[in-house]
Design a protein around this motif. Structure first.
Motif, PDB file in Angstrom:
ATOM      1  N   HIS A 117      41.920  54.118  46.444  1.00  0.00           N
ATOM      2  CA  HIS A 117      40.520  53.522  46.986  1.00  0.00           C
ATOM      3  C   HIS A 117      40.440  53.800  48.373  1.00  0.00           C
ATOM      4  CE1 HIS A 117      40.198  50.792  43.474  1.00  0.00           C
ATOM      5  NE2 HIS A 117      39.220  50.301  44.134  1.00  0.00           N
TER       6      HIS A 117
ATOM      7  N   LEU B 294      35.758  55.187  45.082  1.00  0.00           N
ATOM      8  CA  LEU B 294      36.490  53.927  45.441  1.00  0.00           C
ATOM      9  C   LEU B 294      36.565  53.465  46.608  1.00  0.00           C
ATOM     10  CD1 LEU B 294      39.598  54.840  42.846  1.00  0.00           C
ATOM     11  CD2 LEU B 294      37.306  53.407  42.308  1.00  0.00           C
ATOM     12  N   TRP B 295      36.387  54.233  47.747  1.00  0.00           N
ATOM     13  CA  TRP B 295      36.427  53.913  49.021  1.00  0.00           C
ATOM     14  C   TRP B 295      34.980  53.298  49.513  1.00  0.00           C
ATOM     15  CZ3 TRP B 295      38.817  52.463  53.132  1.00  0.00           C
ATOM     16  CH2 TRP B 295      38.123  52.582  54.334  1.00  0.00           C
TER      17      TRP B 295
ATOM     18  N   HIS C 150      35.931  49.868  48.626  1.00  0.00           N
ATOM     19  CA  HIS C 150      37.098  49.266  49.411  1.00  0.00           C
ATOM     20  C   HIS C 150      36.454  49.120  50.675  1.00  0.00           C
ATOM     21  CE1 HIS C 150      40.921  47.881  50.169  1.00  0.00           C
ATOM     22  NE2 HIS C 150      41.189  48.880  50.829  1.00  0.00           N
TER      23      HIS C 150
ATOM     24  N   SER D 112      35.119  44.927  43.531  1.00  0.00           N
ATOM     25  CA  SER D 112      36.284  45.272  43.526  1.00  0.00           C
ATOM     26  C   SER D 112      37.207  44.827  42.183  1.00  0.00           C
ATOM     27  CB  SER D 112      37.199  44.080  44.774  1.00  0.00           C
ATOM     28  OG  SER D 112      36.959  42.720  44.558  1.00  0.00           O
TER      29      SER D 112
ATOM     30  N   THR E  66      36.641  47.775  39.880  1.00  0.00           N
ATOM     31  CA  THR E  66      37.394  49.041  40.334  1.00  0.00           C
ATOM     32  C   THR E  66      38.752  48.983  40.115  1.00  0.00           C
ATOM     33  OG1 THR E  66      37.116  48.789  42.565  1.00  0.00           O
ATOM     34  CG2 THR E  66      35.269  50.004  41.659  1.00  0.00           C
ATOM     35  N   ASN E  67      39.248  47.642  40.510  1.00  0.00           N
ATOM     36  CA  ASN E  67      40.895  47.410  40.401  1.00  0.00           C
ATOM     37  C   ASN E  67      41.281  47.432  38.961  1.00  0.00           C
ATOM     38  OD1 ASN E  67      40.670  46.983  43.088  1.00  0.00           O
ATOM     39  ND2 ASN E  67      40.995  44.732  42.875  1.00  0.00           N
TER      40      ASN E  67
END
Length: 371
Positions: free
Chosen positions: A97, A103-104, A107, A128, A131-132
């Motif tokens: 992430h 992903l960043w 996050h 979150s 994407t987790n």
């Protein structure tokens, strides 16, 4: 009786408020109410739904693509494996992430907080859980039972919540094998020696093994946030602005006819009341009729956006907050006839806060509010 999920939210809120009071009274640290309330209400009503999607997807994989490896082991071995495997999955989820732009973009919301305290531990993007999930899906494929997955993930999230506290400096022997507040301060620090370090959730093993460990350094001033980014208290912008940038699109900005300022404590009280109603929703979700559930969800979600606008000194935020804070109690205490003690207390408090907001909005001089 409060269900375990609502109870965990209530305990979390109690610890957040207790820490803030200790910091204020003992260390004389001012309470950054706008930051704290954004952290609490960064979208937890929506995150609750997406956490449900994550759990449902895990259960679906268990049912259809389960290799039945782990669930054939002795029960003790299943728990031990799940504990270590979930933490390893989290390490790589967290590290990637920080490395993958998409992903960043999700996050980064967690890192935009500029104050390190327990409330930062619950600050997250709306997305979150979504994407987790790809990083923990392998546990379902291997056959980790759903109840073990839920308990183990909750345990790790509890440790991570604790690791955001501002009261603990060093943790003695725990610093040698666990991620502690000292190690996690490094992860949030903006010093170049701290960037992209200490990705672990509970165990220090993975950072040591994969070369990303960095101890806290003496004499290095701790600053938090994301360099080059101006933080916002608007959760709509926070959770979507960076994603729009990744898509090379411009996030629409709402224009405001002037500013409207209220004391931070006013925002703090409103945010705590609203989070109390999130707890109420989580506790009563199954008992609420479809329309009641949808309306309560929409009003709480709208309240998070309104509080964000109010924190950013936007007049539309004040107007929206007053409308929601007055409408929700009238609707649920009047039309739907909610009579349980928990709901009545928080809805009555919300109504009082909304009326005070109306007084500040339409009679700013009498309220001592600068508009």
């Amino acid at each position: 009786m409060m269900n375990p999920f609502a109870l965990s939210f209530l305990v979390m809120l109690a610890f957040v408020l207790a820490e803030l009071l200790i910091l204020k009274w003992v260390r004389k640290t001012p309470v950054p109410w706008k930051d704290v309330i954004f952290n609490l209400n960064s979208g937890h009503i929506l995150m609750w739904v997406f956490r449900g999607v994550e759990v449902a997807a895990f259960a679906l994989l268990l049912r259809h693509v389960n290799l039945h490896i782990v669930d054939q082991w002795p029960v003790a071995a299943q728990w031990i494996f799940a504990f270590f495997a979930w933490d390893l999955c989290f390490y790589w989820m967290h590290r990637l992430h920080h490395k993958i732009p998409l992903l960043w973009a999700v996050h980064v919301v967690h890192h935009q907080g500029e104050h390190f305290n327990l409330s930062l531990g619950v600050r997250n993007s709306w997305y979150s859980s979504l994407t987790n999930f790809p990083f923990v899906a392998i546990l379902a494929v291997l056959g980790v039972p759903l109840e073990i997955f839920l308990v183990v993930s909750s345990l790790h999230y509890t440790v991570q919540f604790y690791n955001h506290n501002a009261l603990v400096n060093k943790s003695g022997i725990l610093d040698s094998f666990m991620v502690t507040p000292s190690h996690h301060r490094v992860h949030h620090g903006t010093d170049k020696r701290y960037i992209n370090r200490n990705f672990g959730g509970t165990l220090l093993l993975w950072d040591r093994l994969f070369g990303s460990f960095q101890p806290e350094l003496e004499g290095v001033e701790m600053r938090y946030g994301v360099k080059g980014m101006t933080p916002t208290h608007n959760p709509l912008l926070a959770s979507n602005g960076k994603l729009f940038g990744w898509l090379r699109a411009r996030f629409p900005h709402w224009q405001s006819r002037g500013t409207f300022h209220v004391p931070e404590l006013f925002i703090g009280i409103g945010g705590v009341i609203l989070f109390g109603l999130v707890i109420y929703y989580v506790n009563h979700e199954a008992a609420l009729a479809g329309a009641q559930q949808a309306i309560l969800f929409a009003l709480i979600f709208g309240g998070t956006l309104a509080l964000g606008g109010l924190s950013d000194a936007r007049r539309w935020g004040a107007i929206a907050w007053v409308a929601i804070a007055v409408a929700m109690p009238l609707l649920f205490l009047g039309w739907y006839g909610a009579r349980d003690a928990w709901g009545m207390v928080f809805l009555a408090a919300l109504l009082a806060h909304g009326l005070d907001g109306a007084r500040r909005l339409w009679w700013p001089a009498a309220a001592g509010t600068r508009a």
